[in-house]
Enzyme design. Structure first.
Site, short mmCIF file in Angstrom:
data_model
loop_
_atom_site.label_atom_id
_atom_site.label_comp_id
_atom_site.label_asym_id
_atom_site.label_seq_id
_atom_site.Cartn_x
_atom_site.Cartn_y
_atom_site.Cartn_z
N GLU A 137 0.91 -1.34 0.11
CA GLU A 137 0.09 0.02 -0.02
C GLU A 137 0.69 1.11 0.04
OE1 GLU A 137 -1.11 -2.69 1.60
OE2 GLU A 137 -2.81 -2.95 0.70
N PRO B 287 -1.56 2.09 6.38
CA PRO B 287 0.13 2.29 6.21
C PRO B 287 0.39 3.49 5.21
CG PRO B 287 -0.76 -0.13 6.30
CD PRO B 287 -1.98 0.91 6.37
N HIS C 110 -12.40 -4.66 7.08
CA HIS C 110 -12.98 -4.63 5.87
C HIS C 110 -14.25 -3.61 5.81
CE1 HIS C 110 -10.50 -7.83 4.97
NE2 HIS C 110 -10.78 -7.85 3.75
#
Lengths: 321, 413
Positions: A59, A88, A128
């Site tokens: 990411e 991140p 999620h």
């Protein structure tokens, strides 16, 4: 054409890639597999592996890489697979993407989009289901956008890709396939930084965005009053003018969002109403939000995000004063 | 804060850590190069360091066709040899049943680890109950430490209660890829300060080695010489991304060398080789030498039940790995060693099926919970603002029972 939200994302990407060869699409599982939600389906076949790229599971590199590409003159559209995996890379948004124009005094800029599905209600695993737009809206220089309809999705994403500054594009995944509507084909834009009045009314203003629009609209049906429902669309920078004008007219306001209450965007909306419309208010401004807790796992996630009866209760409370 | 020395005030609780850090600084390994390094020779051409200079052997004890050298086999007692087999079969049965349940809508999204039984069981079998275990796809390893099938079913049904049981067994599942490696390094740091005879172990996949957190965790573990074992299951895929495109490195094991951490690459379809490698590694780790193990295996099923592997890999490849079956290979070893006579394969399967049936019955008795459960563990004490939010919501549910038209509790998935 008739399209749902995820098809509208795909159509916007397809149209913009065809129109501007500087547009690149990349992220995890976006190319060969077409994205875990199929948002990037068939782009690889249409535009080839130089422009549609499966990246390693990184990411930080995806968002930081997009920033570098944008500085270089490309128009990257990066996908973060789920908004819960953005943290991140938040570093790259805060440290670089949002400040390139400012840092270089306009010599360089970062015309880029980071797309990501957000929100609860799809029975997925931990991390999620978050709605953290409040955190992202707090970053100066970063645009935060959340569409709620297929047509707006296409128009706003197109505008985001063309926008000279970085845009975090939050897609309400619970609505990805929930309904279809007519979406203009070809070149179609919806302006950023502008809220839209979904239904006009004079008794109470209800402000929401993204996945909270359908329950908000449902809550205002068959109400014994005329609600004016505003879809914020761009969360930051905020179109406070549309909100304030409406509240000055109605004298009552309810803000609805899925993310946690404290430090949420709702707090900012209440503050801007206090700044510009306090003397017009007939009742305290209500907030209907998620809890200041993590989103529960799938067995209890439905408790977390606002539902029509909850929104309706707050609207009725605002009307009762 | 950046400082070259450790001459700053520390709270007394950290003084032990400071002592340990200073002890390490004083006891640098004799192999460390002098600083600044002296060039070995002058002149000549520019020389590159290349991964092609590194020879990475793959540890294997039993070949796919069942050949092995008796002397190299770990000295386990007959029951332990059979145990390894039982755990592998149990893992496979559990995965099969869970995939079936998910298809019937009795489970949330499920991530199967079928095909990785040797890698998971061989490694987990080396651990002690007090060892910390951080897991990704290797969650069946928790059965070996006593986590019940019931709790595992509850976890995949999205019931938080299961995770308390995991934690009681010093285990956690990380859903955010690579996010748990720094936790393994941190708990190992605690072990090191306490001087405990135990280790911390992180399981992760090839995909996780592309994340920043993984590399920071490795580097810190190396720099502080912490008792942490990094166990990477290279199962060839991160969702749709094949290992060949995940990195330009020819092996994952070599990545550890950049941090001064020794590595082992092992055939992850050979349960005895995995056991041997990890048991050996754990001895090094106990002494404060972090070790990195790459276990070469294959994710036979989809990434999760929401994934369709036919979009990105071909049946030939899958078939080849189906052939390279870790359970069958181990069976041939057991037969050759005359240990097979003590195993009734059908009975092992039936026992696992029965255990699953019983676990499912217990899991199905799990009642709906109250909204209090969502608030209970956010902080040790519920702050006033959260108390207010909870009370308001309970009042709302009383006043507007139609809320339940929109709220579905899913204790059965």
């Amino acid at each position: 054409m008739q399209a749902n939200i995820v098809e509208a994302v795909n159509d916007a990407l397809h149209t913009e890639m065809a129109a501007d060869e500087r547009v690149l699409v990349f992220g995890e599982d976006v190319a060969k597999s077409g994205g875990v939600f199929r948002a990037t389906d068939e782009l690889l076949d249409a535009f080839g592996s130089d422009r549609v790229v499966d990246t390693p599971l990184s990411e930080i590199a995806i968002v930081g890489g997009a920033t570098g590409l944008a500085m270089y003159g490309y128009r990257p559209v990066a996908e973060i697979q789920f908004s819960g995996f953005l943290p991140p890379a938040f570093d790259q948004l805060v440290t670089n993407a949002s400040r390139i124009r400012w840092r270089t005094r306009g010599e360089l800029s970062a015309s880029m989009v980071v797309r990501m599905p957000y929100g609860a209600g799809v029975r997925a695993l931990e991390h999620h289901s978050e709605s953290l737009e409040g955190s992202y809206a707090h970053v100066p220089g970063l645009r935060v956008v959340a569409p709620s309809t297929p047509a707006d999705t296409k128009g706003l994403l197109t505008s985001a890709i063309r926008d000279p500054d970085p845009v975090l594009f939050m897609e309400p995944k619970r609505l990805y396939r929930s309904f279809r509507e007519d979406v203009p084909e070809g070149d179609y834009t919806v302006p950023l930084d502008e809220a839209v009045v979904r239904t006009e009314g004079s008794d109470v203003t209800v402000i929401a965005w993204g996945a909270m629009m359908p329950p908000t609209l449902e809550a205002t049906e068959n109400l014994d009053a005329d609600a004016e429902v505003i879809d914020l669309r761009t969360i930051s920078p905020m179109d406070t003018e549309t909100v304030v004008e409406s509240v000055q007219k109605t004298g009552r306001a309810v803000v609805v969002h899925e993310g946690p209450r404290s430090g949420g965007v709702g707090s900012d909306i209440v503050a801007c109403i206090n700044d510009e419309a306090l003397m017009y208010l007939e009742a305290p401004v209500e907030r209907v939000t998620g809890f200041d807790t993590p989103v529960p796992l799938l067995s209890m996630e439905d408790y977390y995000f606002p539902h029509p009866p909850q929104i309706r209760a707050s609207i009725e409370r605002a009307l009762s004063v | 804060m950046c400082t070259d020395s450790l001459d700053f005030d520390l709270p007394s609780v950290l003084l032990v850590a400071k002592d340990n850090v200073q002890r390490r600084m004083a006891n640098k390994r004799s192999t460390d190069p002098p600083i600044p390094p002296e060039p070995a020779e002058y002149g000549g051409e520019v020389k590159y360091l290349s991964q092609s200079n590194v020879d990475v052997p793959t540890h294997q004890l039993v070949t796919p066709d069942g050949t092995y050298e008796k002397d190299a086999i770990p000295a386990l007692d007959p029951e332990s040899f059979r145990d390894l087999y039982r755990w592998m079969v149990t893992s496979r049965v559990f995965n099969r049943r869970m995939v079936q349940m998910q298809r019937r809508g009795e489970l949330g999204t499920f991530g199967s680890n079928r095909g990785q039984e040797a890698s998971i069981v061989g490694s987990a079998y080396t651990l002690q109950p007090d060892d910390w275990m951080f897991l990704g796809r290797a969650w069946t390893a928790m059965f070996i430490r006593g986590v019940s099938m019931t709790d595992m079913i509850l976890f995949w049904r999205g019931l938080e209660a299961a995770q308390r049981s995991f934690a009681e067994h010093n285990s956690q599942i990380a859903i955010s890829i690579g996010s748990h490696l720094p936790l393994a390094t941190g708990t190992a740091w605690g072990i090191d300060i306490e001087g405990e005879d135990t280790v911390s172990m992180a399981y992760f996949g090839d995909g996780a080695t592309s994340t920043g957190g993984t590399h920071e965790a490795l580097n810190l573990a190396g720099a502080l010489e912490l008792p942490v074992l990094f166990f990477c299951q290279n199962n060839q895929y991160a969702i749709s991304m094949p290992f060949s495109k995940q990195t330009k490195a020819t092996t994952i094991a070599q990545k550890a060398l950049a941090y001064g951490i020794d590595a082992i690459r092992v055939d992850g379809q050979d349960v005895l080789a995995v056991y041997d490698a990890v048991a050996n590694a754990r001895e090094h780790v106990r002494r404060g030498e972090p070790v990195f193990v790459e276990s070469v295996t294959y994710r036979l099923d989809a990434h999760t039940t929401s994934d369709d592997p036919t979009r990105y890999r071909d049946e030939e490849e899958e078939a080849a790995w189906e052939e390279n079956d870790p359970i069958e290979r181990y069976q041939s070893f057991l037969e050759a060693e005359d240990l097979w006579s003590g195993i009734d394969h059908d009975a092992v399967v039936a026992e696992a099926e029965d255990e699953f049936d019983a676990a499912l019955r217990t899991a199905n008795e799990f009642e709906e919970r109250s909204i209090d459960d969502v608030f209970r563990y956010v902080y040790e004490k519920l702050p006033p603002e959260l108390q207010r939010q909870l009370a308001e919501y309970k009042a709302l549910l009383e006043e507007r029972p139609e809320m339940y038209d929109y709220i579905e509790q899913r204790p059965k998935g």
